[in-house]
Motif scaffolding. Sequence first.
Motif, mmCIF file in Angstrom:
data_model
loop_
_atom_site.group_PDB
_atom_site.id
_atom_site.type_symbol
_atom_site.label_atom_id
_atom_site.label_comp_id
_atom_site.label_asym_id
_atom_site.label_seq_id
_atom_site.Cartn_x
_atom_site.Cartn_y
_atom_site.Cartn_z
ATOM 1 N N ASP A 93 0.834 -1.198 0.000
ATOM 2 C CA ASP A 93 0.000 0.000 0.000
ATOM 3 C C ASP A 93 0.874 1.256 0.000
ATOM 4 O OD1 ASP A 93 -2.335 1.392 -0.045
ATOM 5 O OD2 ASP A 93 -3.237 0.326 1.645
ATOM 6 N N HIS A 94 0.207 2.402 -0.139
ATOM 7 C CA HIS A 94 0.915 3.676 -0.164
ATOM 8 C C HIS A 94 1.544 3.978 1.197
ATOM 9 C CE1 HIS A 94 -0.340 5.022 -4.170
ATOM 10 N NE2 HIS A 94 -1.508 4.466 -3.902
ATOM 11 N N PHE A 95 2.634 4.745 1.184
ATOM 12 C CA PHE A 95 3.352 5.032 2.418
ATOM 13 C C PHE A 95 2.488 5.833 3.389
ATOM 14 C CE2 PHE A 95 6.089 7.571 5.163
ATOM 15 C CZ PHE A 95 6.891 6.575 5.698
ATOM 16 N N GLY A 96 1.737 6.806 2.880
ATOM 17 C CA GLY A 96 0.917 7.622 3.764
ATOM 18 C C GLY A 96 -0.098 6.799 4.530
ATOM 19 N N THR A 97 -0.747 5.877 3.835
ATOM 20 C CA THR A 97 -1.714 5.003 4.501
ATOM 21 C C THR A 97 -1.018 4.113 5.522
ATOM 22 O OG1 THR A 97 -2.994 4.954 2.444
ATOM 23 C CG2 THR A 97 -3.529 3.297 4.101
ATOM 24 N N ALA A 98 0.119 3.559 5.128
ATOM 25 C CA ALA A 98 0.865 2.683 6.035
ATOM 26 C C ALA A 98 1.379 3.454 7.245
ATOM 27 C CB ALA A 98 2.027 2.038 5.288
ATOM 28 N N ARG A 99 1.852 4.691 7.030
ATOM 29 C CA ARG A 99 2.397 5.489 8.118
ATOM 30 C C ARG A 99 1.329 5.813 9.163
ATOM 31 N NH1 ARG A 99 6.638 5.486 10.569
ATOM 32 N NH2 ARG A 99 5.168 5.261 12.260
ATOM 33 N N ALA A 100 0.102 6.084 8.683
ATOM 34 C CA ALA A 100 -0.978 6.407 9.610
ATOM 35 C C ALA A 100 -1.287 5.239 10.526
ATOM 36 C CB ALA A 100 -2.230 6.807 8.830
ATOM 37 N N ILE A 101 -1.299 4.032 9.979
ATOM 38 C CA ILE A 101 -1.536 2.843 10.802
ATOM 39 C C ILE A 101 -0.343 2.577 11.703
ATOM 40 C CG2 ILE A 101 -1.908 0.351 10.728
ATOM 41 C CD1 ILE A 101 -4.361 1.960 9.996
ATOM 42 N N ALA A 102 0.871 2.748 11.169
ATOM 43 C CA ALA A 102 2.077 2.501 11.962
ATOM 44 C C ALA A 102 2.127 3.397 13.188
ATOM 45 C CB ALA A 102 3.323 2.707 11.108
ATOM 46 N N ASP A 103 1.656 4.651 13.046
ATOM 47 C CA ASP A 103 1.640 5.562 14.187
ATOM 48 C C ASP A 103 0.758 5.025 15.308
ATOM 49 O OD1 ASP A 103 3.367 7.306 12.958
ATOM 50 O OD2 ASP A 103 1.785 8.602 12.169
ATOM 51 N N ARG A 104 -0.350 4.374 14.940
ATOM 52 C CA ARG A 104 -1.247 3.817 15.955
ATOM 53 C C ARG A 104 -0.579 2.676 16.718
ATOM 54 N NH1 ARG A 104 -6.728 4.727 15.123
ATOM 55 N NH2 ARG A 104 -6.942 3.634 17.137
ATOM 56 N N PHE A 105 0.353 2.005 16.061
ATOM 57 C CA PHE A 105 1.039 0.871 16.677
ATOM 58 C C PHE A 105 2.407 1.252 17.238
ATOM 59 C CE2 PHE A 105 -2.100 -1.254 14.103
ATOM 60 C CZ PHE A 105 -2.444 -2.368 14.848
ATOM 61 N N ALA A 106 2.713 2.551 17.228
ATOM 62 C CA ALA A 106 3.989 3.050 17.769
ATOM 63 C C ALA A 106 5.176 2.419 17.054
ATOM 64 C CB ALA A 106 4.068 2.789 19.274
ATOM 65 N N LEU A 107 5.055 2.260 15.733
ATOM 66 C CA LEU A 107 6.165 1.750 14.937
ATOM 67 C C LEU A 107 6.971 2.922 14.398
ATOM 68 C CD1 LEU A 107 4.424 -1.101 12.868
ATOM 69 C CD2 LEU A 107 5.640 -1.270 15.053
ATOM 70 N N ALA A 108 8.271 2.832 14.486
ATOM 71 C CA ALA A 108 9.146 3.915 14.023
ATOM 72 C C ALA A 108 9.125 4.011 12.508
ATOM 73 C CB ALA A 108 10.573 3.683 14.521
ATOM 74 N N ASP A 109 9.599 5.154 11.977
ATOM 75 C CA ASP A 109 9.634 5.342 10.522
ATOM 76 C C ASP A 109 10.413 4.234 9.829
ATOM 77 O OD1 ASP A 109 8.114 7.613 10.674
ATOM 78 O OD2 ASP A 109 9.818 9.000 10.633
ATOM 79 N N GLY A 110 11.519 3.810 10.421
ATOM 80 C CA GLY A 110 12.322 2.767 9.800
ATOM 81 C C GLY A 110 11.697 1.403 9.832
ATOM 82 N N ALA A 111 10.616 1.279 10.571
ATOM 83 C CA ALA A 111 9.932 -0.017 10.670
ATOM 84 C C ALA A 111 8.793 -0.134 9.679
ATOM 85 C CB ALA A 111 9.413 -0.235 12.090
ATOM 86 N N VAL A 112 8.662 0.823 8.759
ATOM 87 C CA VAL A 112 7.579 0.815 7.779
ATOM 88 C C VAL A 112 8.178 0.726 6.377
ATOM 89 C CG1 VAL A 112 5.601 2.061 6.850
ATOM 90 C CG2 VAL A 112 6.114 2.186 9.292
ATOM 91 N N HIS A 113 7.781 -0.284 5.636
ATOM 92 C CA HIS A 113 8.225 -0.468 4.242
ATOM 93 C C HIS A 113 6.968 -0.510 3.372
ATOM 94 C CE1 HIS A 113 12.232 -1.675 5.796
ATOM 95 N NE2 HIS A 113 11.512 -2.220 6.763
ATOM 96 N N ALA A 114 6.749 0.545 2.576
ATOM 97 C CA ALA A 114 5.543 0.657 1.771
ATOM 98 C C ALA A 114 5.876 0.543 0.295
ATOM 99 C CB ALA A 114 4.842 1.982 2.056
#
Length: 861
Positions: free
Chosen positions: A537-558
């Motif tokens: 999925d797109h990074f923006g969508t993934a980043r929004a969910i990652a923030d809810r799970f307290a995942l750091a920026d480096g922990a998101v690969h979109a």
Amino acid sequence: MPSATAERDVAPHGLPVHEVVLIAETDADTGLSGATAGERLATSGPNRLPERRGPGRLRRMLGQFHNPLIYVLLGAAALTAVLGEVVDASVVLGVVLVNAIVGYLQEVRAERALDALEAMVRTEATVIRDGTAVRVTSEELVPGDLVVLEEGDQVPADLRLVRTRELRVDESALTGESQPVAKDPLPVPHDTALADRTNMAYSGTLVTTGGGRGVVVATGADTEIGHVHRLVGSTRAVQTPLTRKLARFSKALTVVIMGLAVVSVVIGVLRGEPFADMVTAAVALAVGAIPEGLPAAVTVTLAIGVARMARRNAVIRRLPAVETLGSTTLVCTDKTGTLTANAMTVRQVVAGGDRWEVDGIGYSPLGEHPPAPDAVREVLLAGLACNDADVVLHEDRWTAVGDPTEAALVVSARKAGLTSDDVPERVDELPFTSQRRFMATRHVGGVVYLKGAVERISGFTGSTDRPEAEALAGQGLRVLAFARARVPEDVPLTEDALHGAVLLGLQAMHDPPRPEALEAVRACQDAGIEVRMITGDHFGTARAIADRFALADGAVHARVSPEEKLKLVKEFQAAGNVVAMTGDGVNDAPALRRADIGVAMGRSGTEVAKQAADMVLTDDNFSSIRAAVEEGRAVFDNLRKFIIWTLPTNMAEGLVILTAILLGTALPILPVQILWINMTTAVALGLTLAFEPREPEVMRRPPLPPSLPLLTRALVHRILLVSAVLLAGSFAAFHLSGGPLDEARTVAVNVFVAAQIAYLFNCRSLEQLRPRVGLRRNPWLLVGVTVTIALQLAFTYLPAMNTLFHTAPIGWSAWAAVVALAVVAYGVVELEKWWRRRIKGRAEPALGAPSAPEARDESAV
């Protein structure tokens, strides 16, 4: 005639339609002629994935014997057979054969991911040939064919679209894109990522709405799904941490055993003993030192873990995966359906200064909801009217029919009590397109409802609640604007006619995080397990969910492709991680196969993903991964307890034989008696450790480092200590019995078994003192002890057993000595535990953890 490969080299998505048609030597209106299609089919071959050939049954079966310890056992069986010891040889061969059969059956069931991929692309298609639409099987398609797509069709090959009509394609199985993709024929840049090639339709994807036509540019192995097929076929499934450690342990143990056997023969012959007797003694040493019960214990312990995990919504497809979960250091999780509910849900409706909070997750319209103000009801009615989707109850589960976004609007309206009966009859519409970015429907009386992107609707209304829309979007929500216009039915419905519309309000939605997944991610992080999100999925969508799970920026690969997912898994493994990978689509299959533990979704997952995975989650929930990791750690603990319990006996048996040879005395125990000890106690006693419940702190400790050897120095010290106690006790009992040789050997055997019973209670915890743990936690322990005592009484007193195993009845004084030695063995181990915990203090590394040098020592046992 062009080749599929050539078409792929010139990137058809980057070319205008007329150039694609020219290269493919076809016609955008009449397609190929039947004769041309036949010629190309003969040249390019059928449109199917290539068949694969695995190892034959005989080769697969023979592969089960490829293990150093198995070689030693087979050699021992051959020698005992030559020396006339038929019973010994039969028992050893039986153990080897059972282990081979179990391994063979597991392997036969394992490799089915490619079969599922092949099944995905077998379908029918409508194709234009000689200007006429005909139905053909997908295997008959060739490069240059003109394929017609309609709603509900599965795309039969890779197509460059030449004409579209509100076409939207669900590509989630291939790209991970959570929403159907709007398609149009316009070219895109050559370097456009797979998921953003809006002018292509790929084999195996699904048409959700609209229709169109496309020229076949790749078939069979040259399609994108064919590329995934090659990745899956070429991806090597890695060994689990346990199998790697057991293999290293087996090699080291084999060298030691063979070395001791050779030394014993040489020493005996130099002392003048008969060569045949020394060979018999060497066989006894080898059989005694090999833990024959270990394969069975591993299988049973893993099987119990499988049953426990099944009760927690995790179905294990391959037994070793159970233990791998317990060693996991990194979880790569998909977003949609795993961390989120995989169901678009309206969260807020803003209208006329009112804000209506919408409760619930998913497509169920049921439940208690607050009354909606009139302005909010008008927005909800607009969303229900300007809509082509619906939600239905299927097998006790509400599901979307049509576009997920539109289905979410249906649900929000129903939660306010609105139904299709409240919507005036539709008489005209302007459907949504990727260029238009809005939809409009005209109803009886000339009322027109609009929905679409905020900026597009603002162009018709002249105003929008822009700050409110930006605030909602900043929360990771997808915001749609709604408006109402009036266009008489005798006036054409065009964009120009919609100017002057009245803004009604906004609806904000998202695919919400699963509440239980939030807790599960935190639990994994607390347990020292890193969690990374890998999604198409797109990074923006993934980043929004990652923030809810307290995942750091480096922990998101979109926006990750199948190759990139596979590459990421390999990189994580190369860094020393034990990787668990979740996925549900075709695009996930290579990474699922490569990961140490592949986890597929049971509800939303494709059959390809399920067959490539080691574990399937029946509820598609990340919290089940957390539960499975917990059970996996308990399984590893129990396996280690068994190994620590069984090795001192095997080592002591070998040392008893070697010591007897060095001293030139009679063997205190015979080979057939060693086999009796090993096989009966391993089943009746050792396997009870497989039923030990998980310890309370199992998820409050970090994962064991992948480089951690099976036996740490602390554990080796304990094994040596217990082996020394068994060696001294059995020799003392043998030489001090004062009776005939058979009686002395019977006493020695019973000392071994009694000490094993006592040591079993020590091994229920590798660190805690036993009085702190009650027996009710594992009732099978008492059952095993009772069965073992009964077997030993039969071994000692039944005439048939006396004859078969060269034993003899013993008196009460001998039994008193046996029990006393068992109590001593128990006390020595408990004292050693106390010494480690109290004298050396907490700074001493735990038994299950390595010291710093050990953690780096890959060559350790």
